[in-house]
Design an enzyme around this catalytic site. Structure first.
Site, mmCIF file in Angstrom:
data_model
loop_
_atom_site.group_PDB
_atom_site.id
_atom_site.type_symbol
_atom_site.label_atom_id
_atom_site.label_comp_id
_atom_site.label_asym_id
_atom_site.label_seq_id
_atom_site.Cartn_x
_atom_site.Cartn_y
_atom_site.Cartn_z
ATOM 1 N N CYS A 117 0.805 -1.231 0.000
ATOM 2 C CA CYS A 117 0.000 0.000 0.000
ATOM 3 C C CYS A 117 0.839 1.283 0.000
ATOM 4 O O CYS A 117 0.307 2.373 -0.219
ATOM 5 C CB CYS A 117 -0.941 0.014 1.196
ATOM 6 S SG CYS A 117 -2.246 -1.213 1.052
ATOM 7 N N HIS A 257 -3.127 7.595 2.734
ATOM 8 C CA HIS A 257 -3.563 6.298 2.204
ATOM 9 C C HIS A 257 -4.897 5.964 2.865
ATOM 10 O O HIS A 257 -5.064 6.164 4.071
ATOM 11 C CB HIS A 257 -2.510 5.244 2.539
ATOM 12 C CG HIS A 257 -2.951 3.839 2.265
ATOM 13 N ND1 HIS A 257 -3.436 3.443 1.041
ATOM 14 C CD2 HIS A 257 -2.993 2.744 3.058
ATOM 15 C CE1 HIS A 257 -3.752 2.157 1.100
ATOM 16 N NE2 HIS A 257 -3.499 1.707 2.306
ATOM 17 N N ASN A 287 -10.249 0.585 0.193
ATOM 18 C CA ASN A 287 -8.788 0.605 0.100
ATOM 19 C C ASN A 287 -8.369 0.067 -1.268
ATOM 20 O O ASN A 287 -8.411 -1.144 -1.504
ATOM 21 C CB ASN A 287 -8.209 -0.250 1.228
ATOM 22 C CG ASN A 287 -6.691 -0.266 1.231
ATOM 23 O OD1 ASN A 287 -6.051 0.230 0.311
ATOM 24 N ND2 ASN A 287 -6.110 -0.853 2.261
#
Ligand code: UT7
Length: 330
Positions: A117, A257, A287
């Site tokens: 990520c 994020h 996500n």
């Protein structure tokens, strides 16, 4: 001579049409809209449907749109870096496919970066070095993930979180003082046992056994990852802000994020930011791994003013994490 900095001069996103809502997930696994919303902040996510479409497809849509928007000819692109955790194939690099798909020439150097990520942040800073040294003039950084290809839709711990999407930014040299100013990037393999996809690589190649054991899906020890994410994303962002002498008032926006609203809130709180400075679109996309930061820049682009101080922050598998401080250039 003023130093060259790498500035974002355009941003474009792409999300697939199909919307997977919390209501639909309630019919698939033992979960509720209330649990998902209160524990993560997510209301819906997008899924890429269609035979033979992978991460490169979304990356191409985003990068093509970026070229059009910035009126840039693909032949001018010197380099294209793709951050992804779900490459179309192990090789060739998804970046090669995207570069070809948008009409870049063989003079365009393209490769992938894998840092789960945090990949987009790692790719952005890597690309910046090629601009700062004057080696390249125009670089596209893409973050794209088809998380639905590695999610077990019977596992309520992971299937409610992830979604598919892509974003792309154009980086160019800037001598007005705008662009990437500073960054802190960190990685620690000790975190590898808490967030991973076990099979399909060289250690456990695909076999009937790995498929039967569901080892081609994401495994996440959610609460362990959560604790590390909260601490590390907040600590690193704070350290970066401190060493650049930025007060909360001087920060225009935090671009985090989008893994969990509670992780974002913890970072914002640590920086002492008002909620209106914290950019959030997790409720719409979930996500999207490497897609989150560029999709957030894309969604909120119209709010940014030249010279705005932005703090980008990420945390992901590996573990990997970091923060970047940049001044918006347009
Ligand atoms: O982006 C890269 C890095 N990833 C992250 O940053 C994600 C970090 N982790 C998280 O965001 C959170 O840990 C999750 C959203 C994954 C889980 O939230 P949590 O508050 O940490 O829940 P938990 O795993 O501690 O589970 C609490 C309870 C458990 O039930 P019991 O044992 O207390 O009865 C779970 O079984 O919630 C249960 N649970 C669910 N319940 C309803 C777990 N998933 C679900 C679900 N619906 N989807």
């Amino acid at each position: 001579m003023k130093p060259i900095q790498a500035a974002i001069t355009g941003v474009q996103g792409y999300v697939p049409e199909y919307v997977l809502s919390n209501a639909e997930l309630e019919k698939m696994v033992d979960t509720t809209d209330e649990w998902i919303t209160s524990r993560t902040g997510i209301k819906e996510r997008r899924l890429l449907k269609g035979e033979g479409l992978g991460a490169s497809y979304m990356g191409i849509q985003a990068a093509k749109g970026l070229l059009e928007k910035t009126q840039t000819d693909a032949k001018e692109i010197d380099m294209l870096i793709c951050a992804t955790a779900t490459p179309d194939m192990v090789f060739p690099a998804t970046a090669n496919l995207i570069a070809q798909g948008i009409g870049c020439t063989a003079d365009c150097l393209s490769y992938d970066i894998m840092a789960a990520c945090s990949g987009f942040l790692f790719a952005l800073t890597t690309a910046s070095k090629f601009i700062e040294t004057g080696v390249f003039k125009k670089i596209i950084v893409v973050g794209t993930d088809k998380m639905s290809s590695i999610i077990d839709y019977t596992d309520r711990q992971t299937c409610v979180i992830f979604g598919d999407g892509a974003g792309a930014v154009l980086l160019e040299a800037n001598t007005e003082g705008n662009g990437l100013i500073d960054h802190i990037l960190r990685s620690d393999g000790a975190g590898s046992e808490f967030l991973y996809m076990k099979a399909g690589g060289s250690r456990y190649p695909a076999s009937t056994q790995t498929v039967a054991n569901k080892e081609h899906y994401v495994t996440q020890h959610g609460s362990v990852v959560f604790k590390h994410a909260v601490k590390n994303m907040a600590d690193t962002s704070y350290e970066l802000v401190q060493r650049n002498g930025l007060s909360a008032d001087e920060i225009a926006y935090l671009v985090p994020h989008q893994a969990n609203l509670r992780i974002i809130d913890a970072t914002a709180e640590r920086l002492g930011l008002n909620p209106n400075k914290v950019l959030i679109n997790i409720q719409r996309y979930g996500n999207t791994t490497n897609g989150t930061i560029p999709l957030c820049l894309w969604d909120f682009e119209s709010q940014f003013k030249k010279g705005d101080n932005l703090v980008l922050a990420a945390f992901g598998g590996g573990f990997t994490w970091g923060a970047a401080y940049l001044k918006w250039a347009y």
